[in-house]
Design a protein around this motif. Sequence first.
Motif, PDB file in Angstrom:
ATOM      1  N   GLU A  71       0.879  -1.261  -0.040  1.00 30.72           N
ATOM      2  CA  GLU A  71       0.040  -0.066  -0.070  1.00 30.72           C
ATOM      3  C   GLU A  71       0.899   1.286   0.107  1.00 30.72           C
ATOM      4  O   GLU A  71       0.395   2.192  -0.735  1.00 30.72           O
ATOM      5  CB  GLU A  71      -1.077   0.128   1.122  1.00 30.72           C
ATOM      6  N   ALA A  72       1.902   1.161   0.852  1.00 26.77           N
ATOM      7  CA  ALA A  72       2.959   2.455   0.911  1.00 26.77           C
ATOM      8  C   ALA A  72       3.804   2.707  -0.309  1.00 26.77           C
ATOM      9  O   ALA A  72       3.636   3.654  -0.761  1.00 26.77           O
ATOM     10  CB  ALA A  72       3.653   2.249   2.093  1.00 26.77           C
ATOM     11  N   PHE A  73       3.894   1.603  -1.223  1.00 26.35           N
ATOM     12  CA  PHE A  73       4.903   1.621  -2.362  1.00 26.35           C
ATOM     13  C   PHE A  73       3.910   2.143  -3.418  1.00 26.35           C
ATOM     14  O   PHE A  73       3.997   3.352  -4.188  1.00 26.35           O
ATOM     15  CB  PHE A  73       5.378   0.252  -2.688  1.00 26.35           C
ATOM     16  N   ARG A  74       2.540   1.646  -3.459  1.00 28.87           N
ATOM     17  CA  ARG A  74       1.551   2.209  -4.569  1.00 28.87           C
ATOM     18  C   ARG A  74       1.357   3.410  -4.163  1.00 28.87           C
ATOM     19  O   ARG A  74       1.002   4.399  -5.294  1.00 28.87           O
ATOM     20  CB  ARG A  74       0.365   1.012  -4.440  1.00 28.87           C
ATOM     21  N   GLN A  75       1.323   3.986  -3.150  1.00 26.04           N
ATOM     22  CA  GLN A  75       0.759   5.475  -2.734  1.00 26.04           C
ATOM     23  C   GLN A  75       1.784   6.162  -3.376  1.00 26.04           C
ATOM     24  O   GLN A  75       1.822   7.430  -4.049  1.00 26.04           O
ATOM     25  CB  GLN A  75       0.641   5.776  -1.374  1.00 26.04           C
ATOM     26  N   LYS A  76       3.085   6.036  -3.191  1.00 18.56           N
ATOM     27  CA  LYS A  76       4.401   7.000  -3.726  1.00 18.56           C
ATOM     28  C   LYS A  76       4.219   6.858  -5.187  1.00 18.56           C
ATOM     29  O   LYS A  76       4.439   7.731  -5.635  1.00 18.56           O
ATOM     30  CB  LYS A  76       5.677   6.086  -3.126  1.00 18.56           C
ATOM     31  N   ILE A  77       3.996   5.765  -5.823  1.00 16.92           N
ATOM     32  CA  ILE A  77       3.941   5.481  -7.343  1.00 16.92           C
ATOM     33  C   ILE A  77       2.788   6.366  -7.785  1.00 16.92           C
ATOM     34  O   ILE A  77       2.847   7.236  -8.674  1.00 16.92           O
ATOM     35  CB  ILE A  77       3.662   4.170  -7.798  1.00 16.92           C
ATOM     36  N   ARG A  78       1.497   6.551  -7.156  1.00 16.49           N
ATOM     37  CA  ARG A  78       0.452   7.268  -7.486  1.00 16.49           C
ATOM     38  C   ARG A  78       0.693   8.614  -7.282  1.00 16.49           C
ATOM     39  O   ARG A  78       0.351   9.529  -8.107  1.00 16.49           O
ATOM     40  CB  ARG A  78      -0.643   6.742  -6.444  1.00 16.49           C
ATOM     41  N   ASP A  79       1.554   8.836  -6.257  1.00 20.77           N
ATOM     42  CA  ASP A  79       1.797  10.421  -6.016  1.00 20.77           C
ATOM     43  C   ASP A  79       2.747  11.088  -6.819  1.00 20.77           C
ATOM     44  O   ASP A  79       2.556  12.255  -7.049  1.00 20.77           O
ATOM     45  CB  ASP A  79       2.271  10.808  -4.560  1.00 20.77           C
ATOM     46  N   ALA A  80       3.408  10.322  -7.608  1.00 17.73           N
ATOM     47  CA  ALA A  80       4.527  10.733  -8.442  1.00 17.73           C
ATOM     48  C   ALA A  80       4.144  11.274  -9.742  1.00 17.73           C
ATOM     49  O   ALA A  80       3.105  10.794 -10.244  1.00 17.73           O
ATOM     50  CB  ALA A  80       5.808   9.716  -8.735  1.00 17.73           C
ATOM     51  N   ASP A  81       4.699  12.445 -10.563  1.00 19.58           N
ATOM     52  CA  ASP A  81       4.189  12.787 -11.408  1.00 19.58           C
ATOM     53  C   ASP A  81       4.981  11.924 -12.702  1.00 19.58           C
ATOM     54  O   ASP A  81       4.480  11.778 -13.846  1.00 19.58           O
ATOM     55  CB  ASP A  81       4.833  14.247 -11.590  1.00 19.58           C
ATOM     56  N   CYS A  82       6.196  11.385 -12.383  1.00 21.69           N
ATOM     57  CA  CYS A  82       6.779  10.543 -13.454  1.00 21.69           C
ATOM     58  C   CYS A  82       7.896   9.617 -12.787  1.00 21.69           C
ATOM     59  O   CYS A  82       7.966   9.625 -11.558  1.00 21.69           O
ATOM     60  CB  CYS A  82       7.508  11.295 -14.547  1.00 21.69           C
ATOM     61  N   TYR A  83       8.549   8.760 -13.565  1.00 19.43           N
ATOM     62  CA  TYR A  83       9.508   7.728 -12.887  1.00 19.43           C
ATOM     63  C   TYR A  83      10.814   7.632 -13.478  1.00 19.43           C
ATOM     64  O   TYR A  83      10.806   7.867 -15.095  1.00 19.43           O
ATOM     65  CB  TYR A  83       8.795   6.371 -13.148  1.00 19.43           C
ATOM     66  N   LEU A  84      11.766   7.348 -12.814  1.00 13.96           N
ATOM     67  CA  LEU A  84      13.113   7.183 -13.227  1.00 13.96           C
ATOM     68  C   LEU A  84      13.455   5.599 -12.859  1.00 13.96           C
ATOM     69  O   LEU A  84      13.520   5.392 -11.540  1.00 13.96           O
ATOM     70  CB  LEU A  84      14.126   8.032 -12.630  1.00 13.96           C
ATOM     71  N   PHE A  85      13.649   4.755 -13.729  1.00 12.08           N
ATOM     72  CA  PHE A  85      13.942   3.380 -13.585  1.00 12.08           C
ATOM     73  C   PHE A  85      15.514   3.276 -13.627  1.00 12.08           C
ATOM     74  O   PHE A  85      15.889   3.636 -14.850  1.00 12.08           O
ATOM     75  CB  PHE A  85      13.184   2.235 -14.423  1.00 12.08           C
ATOM     76  N   ALA A  86      16.227   2.529 -12.700  1.00  5.77           N
ATOM     77  CA  ALA A  86      17.398   2.032 -12.812  1.00  5.77           C
ATOM     78  C   ALA A  86      17.258   0.474 -13.058  1.00  5.77           C
ATOM     79  O   ALA A  86      17.061  -0.085 -12.208  1.00  5.77           O
ATOM     80  CB  ALA A  86      18.424   2.530 -11.957  1.00  5.77           C
ATOM     81  N   SER A  87      17.510   0.119 -14.272  1.00  6.31           N
ATOM     82  CA  SER A  87      17.433  -1.406 -14.386  1.00  6.31           C
ATOM     83  C   SER A  87      18.506  -2.072 -14.742  1.00  6.31           C
ATOM     84  O   SER A  87      18.928  -2.331 -16.062  1.00  6.31           O
ATOM     85  CB  SER A  87      16.209  -1.374 -15.455  1.00  6.31           C
ATOM     86  N   PRO A  88      18.903  -2.868 -13.762  1.00  6.68           N
ATOM     87  CA  PRO A  88      19.922  -3.889 -14.242  1.00  6.68           C
ATOM     88  C   PRO A  88      19.279  -4.942 -15.202  1.00  6.68           C
ATOM     89  O   PRO A  88      18.256  -5.232 -15.404  1.00  6.68           O
ATOM     90  CB  PRO A  88      20.395  -4.421 -13.043  1.00  6.68           C
ATOM     91  N   GLU A  89      20.408  -5.604 -15.763  1.00  8.42           N
ATOM     92  CA  GLU A  89      19.884  -6.552 -16.711  1.00  8.42           C
ATOM     93  C   GLU A  89      20.477  -8.049 -16.528  1.00  8.42           C
ATOM     94  O   GLU A  89      21.488  -8.435 -15.958  1.00  8.42           O
ATOM     95  CB  GLU A  89      20.640  -6.465 -18.133  1.00  8.42           C
TER      96      GLU A  89
END
Length: 195
Positions: A71-89
């Motif tokens: 729930e806490a994670f989803r709320q932070k994602i909901r509140d953000a305007d956009c996202y920066l992913f750092a994605s290892p392969e």
Amino acid sequence: MEALAQPVIKVAAICGSLRKGSYNRGLIRSAVQLVKESAVTGIEIEYIDITPLPLLNTDLEVNGTYPPAVEAFRQKIRDADCYLFASPEYNYSVSGPLKNAIDWASRPSNVWADKAAAIVSAGGGFGGGRSQYHLRQIGVFLDLHFINKPEFFLNAFQPPAKFDSEGNLIDLPSKERLIEVLLSLKAFTLRLQGK
């Protein structure tokens, strides 16, 4: 007349590696530092730790609610305007922890939808590029809108050294490229918001 204050874009930064010394986490730390140093203005970046998330199991969904960490994670994602992913392969794809986080936030209602995103990655060879392309495919279903350019793939092992012994980005050309990614993400976010 006074100039209107420019809105501050809230960026949620998510690293697909759980390792503290991860080069991908180092990219996020560098992005946060660049914003603090005013190399990029008009945005604030919050690193969102995905370590506490349980493995996705719909048995954990009870009466439309999720475990507290989810729930806490989803709320932070909901509140953000956009996202920066750092994605290892990992094995030509995104990491298990990152996919798990993505899947939790996509459960009804999908909190990723209709927002801008950017991806950065560091690794060997192609610098994590295949994970980025796979993440872009996942984003289609999530209704995420990734910036197209600039792309940021960093071969972390090719001289000269790109990171210090603690995983912090020290390569100035890479920092300049990271600034370009953040500026593009900011501009695209404002465009999607009609500003």
